[in-house]
Design an enzyme around this catalytic site. Sequence first.
Site, PDB file in Angstrom:
ATOM      1  N   HIS A  43       1.022  -1.191  -0.170  1.00 10.82           N
ATOM      2  CA  HIS A  43       0.049   0.037   0.054  1.00 10.82           C
ATOM      3  C   HIS A  43       0.939   1.163  -0.047  1.00 10.82           C
ATOM      4  O   HIS A  43       1.131   1.651   0.895  1.00 10.82           O
ATOM      5  CB  HIS A  43      -0.925   0.023   1.378  1.00 10.82           C
ATOM      6  CG  HIS A  43      -1.964   1.022   1.255  1.00 10.82           C
ATOM      7  ND1 HIS A  43      -3.356   0.933   1.850  1.00 10.82           N
ATOM      8  CD2 HIS A  43      -2.090   2.396   0.848  1.00 10.82           C
ATOM      9  CE1 HIS A  43      -3.966   1.778   1.609  1.00 10.82           C
ATOM     10  NE2 HIS A  43      -3.582   2.811   0.907  1.00 10.82           N
ATOM     11  N   GLU A  70      -2.539  -1.750  -3.532  1.00  8.88           N
ATOM     12  CA  GLU A  70      -3.818  -0.889  -3.162  1.00  8.88           C
ATOM     13  C   GLU A  70      -3.429   0.435  -2.395  1.00  8.88           C
ATOM     14  O   GLU A  70      -2.100   0.825  -2.315  1.00  8.88           O
ATOM     15  CB  GLU A  70      -4.200  -1.851  -1.775  1.00  8.88           C
ATOM     16  CG  GLU A  70      -3.436  -1.810  -0.572  1.00  8.88           C
ATOM     17  CD  GLU A  70      -3.923  -2.624   0.783  1.00  8.88           C
ATOM     18  OE1 GLU A  70      -4.585  -3.450   0.271  1.00  8.88           O
ATOM     19  OE2 GLU A  70      -3.491  -2.133   1.717  1.00  8.88           O
ATOM     20  N   HIS A 202      -8.216  -5.569   6.782  1.00  3.67           N
ATOM     21  CA  HIS A 202      -8.118  -4.882   8.004  1.00  3.67           C
ATOM     22  C   HIS A 202      -8.500  -5.375   9.375  1.00  3.67           C
ATOM     23  O   HIS A 202      -9.451  -5.981   9.411  1.00  3.67           O
ATOM     24  CB  HIS A 202      -9.042  -3.571   7.764  1.00  3.67           C
ATOM     25  CG  HIS A 202      -8.049  -2.387   8.116  1.00  3.67           C
ATOM     26  ND1 HIS A 202      -7.719  -2.003   9.456  1.00  3.67           N
ATOM     27  CD2 HIS A 202      -7.478  -1.538   7.334  1.00  3.67           C
ATOM     28  CE1 HIS A 202      -6.979  -1.039   9.458  1.00  3.67           C
ATOM     29  NE2 HIS A 202      -6.729  -0.746   8.194  1.00  3.67           N
TER      30      HIS A 202
HETATM   31  N1  PXP Z   1      -6.901  -3.699   3.022  1.00  6.27           N
HETATM   32  C1  PXP Z   1      -6.655  -2.460   3.133  1.00  6.27           C
HETATM   33  C2  PXP Z   1      -7.491  -1.616   2.022  1.00  6.27           C
HETATM   34  C3  PXP Z   1      -5.569  -1.554   3.914  1.00  6.27           C
HETATM   35  O1  PXP Z   1      -5.530  -0.457   3.745  1.00  6.27           O
HETATM   36  C4  PXP Z   1      -5.088  -2.284   4.825  1.00  6.27           C
HETATM   37  C5  PXP Z   1      -3.804  -1.628   5.696  1.00  6.27           C
HETATM   38  O2  PXP Z   1      -3.043  -1.139   4.909  1.00  6.27           O
HETATM   39  C6  PXP Z   1      -5.162  -3.960   4.992  1.00  6.27           C
HETATM   40  C7  PXP Z   1      -6.257  -4.280   4.097  1.00  6.27           C
HETATM   41  C8  PXP Z   1      -4.466  -4.711   6.183  1.00  6.27           C
HETATM   42  O3  PXP Z   1      -4.812  -4.357   7.270  1.00  6.27           O
HETATM   43  P1  PXP Z   1      -4.061  -4.610   8.469  1.00  6.27           P
HETATM   44  O4  PXP Z   1      -2.605  -4.296   8.461  1.00  6.27           O
HETATM   45  O5  PXP Z   1      -5.052  -4.309   9.770  1.00  6.27           O
HETATM   46  O6  PXP Z   1      -4.170  -6.352   8.330  1.00  6.27           O
END
Ligand code: PXP
Length: 249
Positions: A43, A70, A202
């Site tokens: 990301h 992402e 997330h």
């Molecule tokens: N999906 C998206 C769109 C995110 O922005 C993130 C965090 O960068 C994640 C998934 C992964 O989240 P986590 O780091 O809490 O596992």
Amino acid sequence: MTKLSVNINKIALIRNARGSNYPDLLQVAADCEEFGAQGITVHPRPDQRHVRFDDIPSLKQVVTTELNIEGYPSREFLQLVLKNRPHQCTLVPDAPEAITSDHGWDTVKHQQFLQQTVKELQDQGIRVSLFIDPIPERLEAAKETGTDRIEFYTGPYAHLMQQTNSLSSTVEKEAARSEAVIPFSEAAAFCRHLGLGINAGHDLNLDNLRYFKQHVPGLLEVSIGHALVCDAIYYGLKNAIQLYLRELE
Ligand code: PXP
């Protein structure tokens, strides 16, 4: 089968702390795959505090499973994605200064912009996913954009699941867990009706992943970063990945 895509942003954050190439992001990506991860997620944020834009071309060379990039579809981000052509691009509506993503798209309000962006990416052979909350009208509008998949924002689910830890009655606990996941179970059924593929991510972790997987049929991919990297501190990266894979069995 639900694929595990490991988000390696936190690895890049540690690397960037000292300005050297340690830990080596490319090596970690390759190792995650060797240890069983079926995808790698990054990301790149505008401030490049974790994965940097210039990491992407080499990651594209190294990743042999699926690379998922992402981020917020600024022109700069889209140019990066179009140039490097990952397997998947997940569009996220986060503000430039966001610490982390904390909501999904209002696909009704931004439908036209998303439709154009989805097409631009798909025209280059990139699969597109939209980060979204489990709200029926937003799923319907997501479908209208032409996106291949959606990614459920699972932060609220994880938060509610964590609260259930303080409940001592098994019956109360199950009722609260069920309440946490039902919006996603129902939204998943709706996605299947609409023909949208389902990803999620997330705040997923070893405490809440299995329950989510069990109650959200058709889950194609989860992307997990923060908790997995934290678990790797205690268990090691290989064990942590294997533990997450076990939850998805
Ligand atoms: N999906 C998206 C769109 C995110 O922005 C993130 C965090 O960068 C994640 C998934 C992964 O989240 P986590 O780091 O809490 O596992």
